[in-house]
Design a protein around this motif. Structure first.
Motif, PDB file in Angstrom:
ATOM      1  N   GLN A 167     -48.801  40.411  57.413  1.00  0.00           N
ATOM      2  CA  GLN A 167     -49.014  39.844  55.917  1.00  0.00           C
ATOM      3  C   GLN A 167     -49.804  38.414  55.670  1.00  0.00           C
ATOM      4  O   GLN A 167     -50.626  38.086  54.695  1.00  0.00           O
ATOM      5  CB  GLN A 167     -47.801  39.195  55.606  1.00  0.00           C
ATOM      6  CG  GLN A 167     -47.305  38.371  53.453  1.00  0.00           C
ATOM      7  CD  GLN A 167     -46.337  38.269  53.524  1.00  0.00           C
ATOM      8  OE1 GLN A 167     -45.296  38.560  54.231  1.00  0.00           O
ATOM      9  NE2 GLN A 167     -45.310  38.435  51.995  1.00  0.00           N
ATOM     10  N   GLY A 226     -52.355  40.399  44.129  1.00  0.00           N
ATOM     11  CA  GLY A 226     -51.148  39.798  42.940  1.00  0.00           C
ATOM     12  C   GLY A 226     -51.776  38.783  42.188  1.00  0.00           C
ATOM     13  O   GLY A 226     -51.359  39.859  40.496  1.00  0.00           O
ATOM     14  N   LEU A 265     -54.651  40.268  50.069  1.00  0.00           N
ATOM     15  CA  LEU A 265     -52.827  39.703  49.178  1.00  0.00           C
ATOM     16  C   LEU A 265     -52.668  38.890  47.854  1.00  0.00           C
ATOM     17  O   LEU A 265     -52.120  39.537  46.727  1.00  0.00           O
ATOM     18  CB  LEU A 265     -51.740  39.773  49.866  1.00  0.00           C
ATOM     19  CG  LEU A 265     -51.374  40.726  50.886  1.00  0.00           C
ATOM     20  CD1 LEU A 265     -50.627  40.498  51.934  1.00  0.00           C
ATOM     21  CD2 LEU A 265     -50.824  42.086  50.208  1.00  0.00           C
ATOM     22  N   ARG A 317     -44.064  44.777  49.507  1.00  0.00           N
ATOM     23  CA  ARG A 317     -45.363  44.664  49.590  1.00  0.00           C
ATOM     24  C   ARG A 317     -46.017  45.701  50.094  1.00  0.00           C
ATOM     25  O   ARG A 317     -47.249  45.242  50.592  1.00  0.00           O
ATOM     26  CB  ARG A 317     -46.305  43.183  49.126  1.00  0.00           C
ATOM     27  CG  ARG A 317     -45.690  42.823  47.890  1.00  0.00           C
ATOM     28  CD  ARG A 317     -46.712  42.636  46.632  1.00  0.00           C
ATOM     29  NE  ARG A 317     -46.133  42.101  45.545  1.00  0.00           N
ATOM     30  CZ  ARG A 317     -46.662  41.814  45.204  1.00  0.00           C
ATOM     31  NH1 ARG A 317     -47.814  40.866  45.371  1.00  0.00           N
ATOM     32  NH2 ARG A 317     -46.105  41.022  43.387  1.00  0.00           N
ATOM     33  N   GLU A 354     -48.795  49.442  43.953  1.00  0.00           N
ATOM     34  CA  GLU A 354     -47.899  49.026  43.974  1.00  0.00           C
ATOM     35  C   GLU A 354     -47.178  48.973  42.709  1.00  0.00           C
ATOM     36  O   GLU A 354     -45.864  49.147  41.905  1.00  0.00           O
ATOM     37  CB  GLU A 354     -48.113  47.941  44.337  1.00  0.00           C
ATOM     38  CG  GLU A 354     -46.428  45.966  43.599  1.00  0.00           C
ATOM     39  CD  GLU A 354     -45.893  46.268  44.678  1.00  0.00           C
ATOM     40  OE1 GLU A 354     -45.840  47.926  45.707  1.00  0.00           O
ATOM     41  OE2 GLU A 354     -44.995  46.144  45.415  1.00  0.00           O
TER      42      GLU A 354
END
Lengths: 333, 333
Positions: free
Chosen positions: B15, B26, B22, B55, B83
């Protein structure tokens, strides 16, 4: 409806003209609905696919491709794709609506269960995208994935618009695009695209499919109030009982005064219906010419569809599509 | 679990290493879950997406692309696609399972209704295909539409295999591929593909994702019997009460004699469970070493995942994926 309207329905003439292609689509559907590991999938799919249905959407794709002189193999993939997407939405619709019948048979969600209907619908949706990738055409994938999004969006909109008296004709049109017109217009458009037809022909085919779909759905919504149950197979007033705000109701509500409004609030918004309410609704529709005015809209959309075909190549299939646009509103005579 | 296992979880290290990517994922998810006409769609999606979740799947795509030195923009599209597909399957799963909770919040089917969950899932699924077409890569579309079909197939298989004592380890593996491994392996594979990595690297990434997914799911199924409820957030024995034939049960049933069988027929097949049955099931699992043997399988799959990475480019991200394969089974210690 033109005076020289032939006695054989345009739908049946299309079916005859496209018989060989339709057989190939049927074979591809049977082949691709198979599942190595989960026999439940072809069981549920076959229940729906073999019940017939009119195969209208795959015919639109085949006709569009053929009238653009397409002679490759991929119109069959696209027609099967369109039928898979349609079947998937029917399976999910029946769960959403809690339907008991579909195509004259018990709905799949009753024969098996809601779970199977949801998951088999998902499977067919995934399969439809697999089929599309085989055509090697990203532009076609774009059109059909856009249509799929519009379909789902329209259904969600219908869900939130139901029982809401402030639903406008504009929202109704969005819902109708999702329910019917988005797949009709994608079906005709990708037929033209796979044939590499010129942009204005592709656009004309899109406009034809869209207007045909809107006209078709408005006619359906009128017949729900004015149809002959022996012909439509539906009971008069189903939409009223289910509190669906279709075009005739939207027009009547907009034209009505405060006294009418109390009636609509009680019957549609609050759903407190009692004996005699359907008769009163029909009376109000009549008083405000709502069915006639909705019929005028259906005819106008049918005209848009026919006008669009002027930019398409001429030929027998084009004539049949023209007559089909007449036929969907001829049910209103 | 290697001795030099770092104290920071590999998930958290991934992460941190992928933070910028990421954030872009998003932002894309928020952008694409919007709907011009149906505000219900972003409401339902946000409920699920903003509840967090790990995630994990989009991270697998991002890590695979980055470790193959990808520097274009489309790994973000693909991670968002993955996702969306995952979120769509969660929405539909909750309808199928009648779930009451998801990610520590009430499930969407309870907050809104099953209808919304079905239709918003369909919308996200269509949106995911739209996103994919933007990458201009048909090969990637093929992989993800195949994965979507395997997911749906696996779910249908789970439905028909539930409560069926003749479920084999082979069928279990098919179900697990559908539930978990198909999207893991597609997620890592398309990351390599978008980076135009050599075929053997793409294959290695696929094998890693598949084996990681299988290992992860077996571990989950073991923890359902042996986990610490305070850590897993699940009650011990949920799968037994729901009569799901997971790997530990399949092993115990196969190893047991006729007397055991009567117990399994009553509790799993007929679903006539009473007080003390879970304790008896745990006793039989113990008697036949079923949890230990399932744990050996999970460790073996974790090894397959790590071995596969030997064919991938070396680097920090590859090390983190390696440690992730250790981590998913470390929960079993």
């Amino acid at each position: 409806m033109s005076l020289d309207y032939p006695s054989v329905k345009p739908h049946d003439r299309l079916q005859a003209a496209l018989a060989e292609d339709l057989d190939a689509v049927g074979a591809m559907i049977r082949d691709r609905m198979a599942s190595e590991h989960a026999p439940r999938i072809p069981e549920v799919t076959a229940h729906l696919v073999e019940a017939g249905g009119k195969r209208l959407r795959p015919m639109l794709t085949l006709a569009a491709a053929r009238l653009c002189r397409y002679d490759g193999p991929y119109h069959v993939h696209l027609a099967a794709t369109v039928e898979f997407i349609h079947t998937a939405t029917l399976l999910h619709d029946d769960v959403v609506d809690g339907s008991e019948q579909r195509r004259g048979r018990p709905a799949a969600n009753l024969l098996w269960d809601n779970k199977s209907s949801v998951l088999v619908g998902d499977y067919l949706f995934a399969r439809s995208f697999q089929l599309m990738t085989e055509t090697g055409r990203l532009d076609v994938l774009k059109v059909l994935s856009n249509a799929s999004a519009v379909i789902a969006e329209g259904e969600v909109l219908q869900l939130t618009a139901a029982q809401n008296l402030s639903t406008t004709e504009e929202i109704y049109l969005q819902v109708v695009r999702g329910k019917t017109a988005a797949l009709f217009s994608a079906a005709t458009k990708v037929g033209g695209m796979i044939a590499d037809a010129p942009a204005e022909v592709v656009q004309a085919l899109y406009t034809y499919g869209d207007a045909l779909g809107v006209s078709f759905q408005i006619a359906d919504d009128i017949l729900d109030f004015a149809g002959d149950a022996t012909k439509t197979g539906k009971n008069v007033g189903d939409d009223f009982r289910e509190r669906k705000l279709t075009l005739p109701l939207i027009k009547a509500i907009a034209a009505g005064g405060d006294v009418d409004r109390e009636f609509w609030v009680r019957t549609i918004e609050k759903g407190k219906q009692r004996d005699g309410d359907l008769e009163q609704a029909l009376h109000l529709l009549d008083q405000h010419d709502a069915l006639d005015r909705a019929r005028e809209d259906a005819l106008a959309w049918s005209d848009v569809a026919k006008q669009a075909l002027r930019s398409a190549p001429k030929g027998d299939l084009t004539d049949m599509l023209h007559d089909l646009a007449d036929y969907v509103v001829s049910r209103l005579n």
